[in-house]
Motif scaffolding. Structure first.
Motif, PDB file in Angstrom:
ATOM      1  N   LYS A 150      36.809  47.681  35.335  1.00 36.44           N
ATOM      2  CA  LYS A 150      36.262  46.603  34.521  1.00 36.44           C
ATOM      3  C   LYS A 150      35.383  47.159  33.397  1.00 36.44           C
ATOM      4  CE  LYS A 150      33.983  42.136  35.196  1.00 36.44           C
ATOM      5  NZ  LYS A 150      33.395  41.222  36.219  1.00 36.44           N
ATOM      6  N   GLN A 155      37.414  39.145  33.376  1.00 38.76           N
ATOM      7  CA  GLN A 155      36.931  38.356  34.515  1.00 38.76           C
ATOM      8  C   GLN A 155      37.845  38.466  35.724  1.00 38.76           C
ATOM      9  OE1 GLN A 155      36.541  34.517  32.641  1.00 38.76           O
ATOM     10  NE2 GLN A 155      34.421  34.880  32.024  1.00 38.76           N
ATOM     11  N   THR A 215      31.669  36.643  36.026  1.00 41.01           N
ATOM     12  CA  THR A 215      32.912  36.155  36.588  1.00 41.01           C
ATOM     13  C   THR A 215      32.974  34.633  36.467  1.00 41.01           C
ATOM     14  OG1 THR A 215      31.859  36.066  38.765  1.00 41.01           O
ATOM     15  CG2 THR A 215      33.119  38.037  38.231  1.00 41.01           C
ATOM     16  N   PRO A 216      34.185  34.051  36.553  1.00 37.95           N
ATOM     17  CA  PRO A 216      34.320  32.596  36.418  1.00 37.95           C
ATOM     18  C   PRO A 216      33.501  31.859  37.477  1.00 37.95           C
ATOM     19  CG  PRO A 216      36.468  33.662  36.310  1.00 37.95           C
ATOM     20  CD  PRO A 216      35.495  34.704  36.725  1.00 37.95           C
ATOM     21  N   ARG A 239      38.602  38.042  27.503  1.00 42.86           N
ATOM     22  CA  ARG A 239      37.580  37.631  28.482  1.00 42.86           C
ATOM     23  C   ARG A 239      38.219  37.320  29.842  1.00 42.86           C
ATOM     24  NH1 ARG A 239      32.413  35.649  28.298  1.00 42.86           N
ATOM     25  NH2 ARG A 239      32.424  35.770  26.016  1.00 42.86           N
TER      26      ARG A 239
END
Length: 283
Positions: free
Chosen positions: A121, A113, A282-283, A109
């Protein structure tokens, strides 16, 4: 192209060798000719022996590279020149039995990310969600995606064989995001032009750089995602014969190595109810 090179290419084509195998074999024979500055047609068995020792001792080639050189030489002399190697046994170095650095789901993960490019991606997500090889992802076409039956067709994978892999709901959700951004027409992961695949070197580079940005110090390659798929599916309870079919292994002994590898992992970190859902976030 020299006549000998053309003969070798013709024989490999007639035997159904893939373009990648043909390229690798021709490279090996070119290196052999460059070493002696002579045509391989004129070399003796003793000179072939000496060349292989040179690869091992001076160029420090890996076991797999040395075996590839041996296979290429055998093909040239037996299939093209019709000259049996004879009683002399060429050295077959044993392959070191190494366990690769295995990824946990949270590390996969993190890599996804930290991917900076949408096409790469999507390729990373495909690799982890399906276990496909990099070349199989590169050649994937839109008509290979069968959402109705939850499967993806891999055409002419390793060994020139077709097979089906999983097409989970989580993967579908991620590909829908990719579709809205890039609108592929034919090739799923395309490059500069929509009818041509993205060069595999960009996929390999992105995985390595994303792992570095994520702070992962393990030795990571694009193929690590295939290993991650296999180990995580086994930990989640997938039967070994089913995994063998999904990975496209000819022998189940090849699949069995994953049972040995997962003994090195923490099962609590491997069990995920949905291994690929929301990976685009995304984070």
């Amino acid at each position: 192209m020299t006549p000998l090179r053309q003969q070798m290419t013709d024989q490999m084509t007639l035997r159904g060798y893939s373009s990648a195998t043909q390229k690798a074999y021709l490279y090996q024979i070119t290196e052999l000719a460059r070493y002696y500055h002579r045509s391989p047609h004129d070399l003796t068995i003793a000179e072939l022996q000496q060349y292989l020792l040179y690869l091992i001792r001076e160029r420090h080639w890996s076991c797999s590279s040395c075996r590839q050189a041996i296979h290429a030489i055998h093909f040239l002399y037996v299939q093209v020149l019709h000259r049996p190697i004879g009683p002399l046994e060429l050295p077959h170095p044993k392959k070191a039995q190494k366990i690769p650095d295995l990824l946990y789901p949270d590390e996969v993960r993190a890599i996804i990310q930290h991917c900076n490019h949408g096409k790469q991606k999507a390729a990373v997500i495909l690799a982890y969600a399906t276990g496909m090889r990099i070349g199989e992802i590169s050649q994937l076409r839109i008509h290979d995606l069968d959402g109705q039956h939850n499967r993806i067709k891999v055409r002419q994978g390793k060994g020139q064989k077709d097979r089906f892999v999983l097409f989970s709901e989580g993967l579908k959700e991620n590909l829908r995001i990719y579709w809205r951004q890039y609108h592929p027409d034919d090739v799923v992961i395309y490059g500069q032009y929509k009818d041509r695949p993205l060069d595999k070197k960009y996929l390999r580079l992105e995985v390595k750089e994303a792992a570095q940005r994520a702070g992962i110090t393990k030795e990571i390659r694009f193929h690590s995602l295939r290993h991650a798929f296999a180990t995580h599916q086994l930990m989640a309870g997938m039967p070994l014969p089913r995994l063998q079919l999904l990975l496209g292994h000819k022998q189940i002994s090849t699949t069995l190595r994953y049972l040995q590898w997962i003994a090195m992992m923490d099962s609590a970190r491997c069990l995920n109810e949905d291994l690929v859902r929301d990976l685009w976030v995304t984070p």
